[in-house]
Design a protein around this motif. Structure first.
Motif, mmCIF file in Angstrom:
data_model
loop_
_atom_site.group_PDB
_atom_site.id
_atom_site.type_symbol
_atom_site.label_atom_id
_atom_site.label_comp_id
_atom_site.label_asym_id
_atom_site.label_seq_id
_atom_site.Cartn_x
_atom_site.Cartn_y
_atom_site.Cartn_z
ATOM 1 N N UNK A 6 2.108 -7.740 0.339
ATOM 2 C CA UNK A 6 1.128 -8.293 -0.596
ATOM 3 C C UNK A 6 -0.223 -8.206 0.077
ATOM 4 N N UNK A 7 -1.118 -7.444 -0.502
ATOM 5 C CA UNK A 7 -2.440 -7.316 0.077
ATOM 6 C C UNK A 7 -3.485 -7.031 -0.975
ATOM 7 N N UNK A 8 -4.633 -7.667 -0.817
ATOM 8 C CA UNK A 8 -5.741 -7.454 -1.744
ATOM 9 C C UNK A 8 -7.049 -7.804 -1.052
ATOM 10 N N UNK A 9 -8.140 -7.435 -1.692
ATOM 11 C CA UNK A 9 -9.461 -7.899 -1.291
ATOM 12 C C UNK A 9 -9.632 -9.316 -1.822
ATOM 13 N N UNK A 10 -10.274 -10.180 -1.020
ATOM 14 C CA UNK A 10 -10.563 -11.519 -1.508
ATOM 15 C C UNK A 10 -11.847 -12.037 -0.904
ATOM 16 N N UNK A 11 -12.372 -13.064 -1.548
ATOM 17 C CA UNK A 11 -13.597 -13.697 -1.082
ATOM 18 C C UNK A 11 -13.263 -14.654 0.056
ATOM 19 N N UNK A 12 -14.273 -15.061 0.802
ATOM 20 C CA UNK A 12 -14.054 -16.006 1.893
ATOM 21 C C UNK A 12 -13.464 -17.320 1.389
ATOM 22 N N UNK A 141 1.470 -9.625 4.747
ATOM 23 C CA UNK A 141 0.264 -9.942 3.985
ATOM 24 C C UNK A 141 -0.897 -9.166 4.583
ATOM 25 N N UNK A 142 -1.609 -8.407 3.747
ATOM 26 C CA UNK A 142 -2.811 -7.691 4.154
ATOM 27 C C UNK A 142 -3.985 -8.367 3.444
ATOM 28 N N UNK A 143 -4.710 -9.179 4.177
ATOM 29 C CA UNK A 143 -5.782 -9.980 3.604
ATOM 30 C C UNK A 143 -7.112 -9.382 4.052
ATOM 31 N N UNK A 144 -7.855 -8.845 3.099
ATOM 32 C CA UNK A 144 -9.139 -8.210 3.379
ATOM 33 C C UNK A 144 -10.222 -9.141 2.820
ATOM 34 N N UNK A 145 -10.858 -9.882 3.714
ATOM 35 C CA UNK A 145 -11.792 -10.932 3.326
ATOM 36 C C UNK A 145 -13.232 -10.427 3.353
ATOM 37 N N UNK A 171 -5.947 -7.556 13.401
ATOM 38 C CA UNK A 171 -7.261 -7.911 12.851
ATOM 39 C C UNK A 171 -8.155 -6.698 13.011
ATOM 40 N N UNK A 172 -9.101 -6.559 12.102
ATOM 41 C CA UNK A 172 -10.026 -5.436 12.165
ATOM 42 C C UNK A 172 -11.269 -5.820 11.375
ATOM 43 N N UNK A 173 -12.405 -5.387 11.856
ATOM 44 C CA UNK A 173 -13.665 -5.630 11.162
ATOM 45 C C UNK A 173 -14.162 -4.325 10.558
ATOM 46 N N UNK A 174 -14.661 -4.419 9.323
ATOM 47 C CA UNK A 174 -15.217 -3.276 8.606
ATOM 48 C C UNK A 174 -16.711 -3.506 8.398
ATOM 49 N N UNK A 175 -17.451 -2.458 8.034
ATOM 50 C CA UNK A 175 -18.883 -2.628 7.765
ATOM 51 C C UNK A 175 -19.136 -3.745 6.744
ATOM 52 N N UNK A 179 -13.411 -8.448 6.918
ATOM 53 C CA UNK A 179 -12.419 -8.615 7.977
ATOM 54 C C UNK A 179 -11.005 -8.494 7.403
ATOM 55 N N UNK A 180 -10.203 -7.642 8.035
ATOM 56 C CA UNK A 180 -8.781 -7.536 7.724
ATOM 57 C C UNK A 180 -8.014 -8.473 8.644
#
Length: 187
Positions: A6-12, A141-145, A171-175, A179-180
């Motif tokens: 389960x993974x999606x883009x989400x707000x903080x 869970x893939x949480x892209x905040x 964990x990983x940071x994107x431009x 944050x993943x």
């Protein structure tokens, strides 16, 4: 047994869509889009609730034919069309684009699909994913905040019946400060 992600883009503040189903905050950088594409290329079955199905099927079937489509968008569109999909809904009666409609018990069907051999599956859409979480089916869970607060909308997590213990995998940071955080369910 298949892995269920389960993974999606989400707000903080934890929403996958702002009020009114507004997704304007979620435009990905090229690097994040490529990351999502890489994840999707490893998926053997996509499972959607009605709302997300309608959003995805309104864009991706022909996105590769749009002027200015990037190579990653073209590949994502082709992969999206080719990947088998299951839509869980009792309010629509037709799906297309390599998709099957399930109108019955979502948790039972996801359990059946998970028990099969095959590539990983992705569940997307908060309501459908909530049923998978409550049934104990989600493995990762893939949480892209995204660094934005929207104050309301559709939450990433729905109410749970019990705690779900997780282990941090990546964990990983994107431009743009995106944050993943990726977690595995501890069983």
């Amino acid at each position: 047994m298949r892995k269920l992600i389960y993974g999606m883009n989400l707000t903080l503040d934890g929403y996958i869509a702002a009020a009114g189903d507004d997704l304007g905050w979620s435009a990905p950088s090229d690097e994040l889009f490529q990351w999502w594409l890489d994840q999707e290329l490893a998926i053997g079955l996509l499972m959607y609730g009605r709302k997300l199905w309608e959003e995805m099927s309104s864009n991706w079937p022909t996105a590769d034919q749009q002027p200015g489509a990037t190579p990653a968008q073209i590949e994502f569109a082709r992969n999206w069309r080719d990947t088998p999909k299951v839509v869980f809904s009792s309010t629509i009666d037709k799906v297309d684009w390599n998709t099957r409609l399930v109108t019955g018990d979502a948790a039972a069907e996801m359990t059946r699909l998970k028990a099969e051999d095959g590539e990983p599956m992705r569940v997307a859409g908060a309501t459908l994913a909530g049923a998978a979480v409550r049934a104990g089916l989600v493995d990762e869970y893939e949480i892209v905040t995204h660094p934005v607060l929207v104050g309301g909308g559709t939450p990433f997590f729905t109410a749970l019946d019990s705690w779900v213990k997780l282990s941090l995998v990546e964990t990983r940071t994107f431009p743009g400060g995106v944050v993943l955080t990726r977690y595995a369910t501890r069983r």
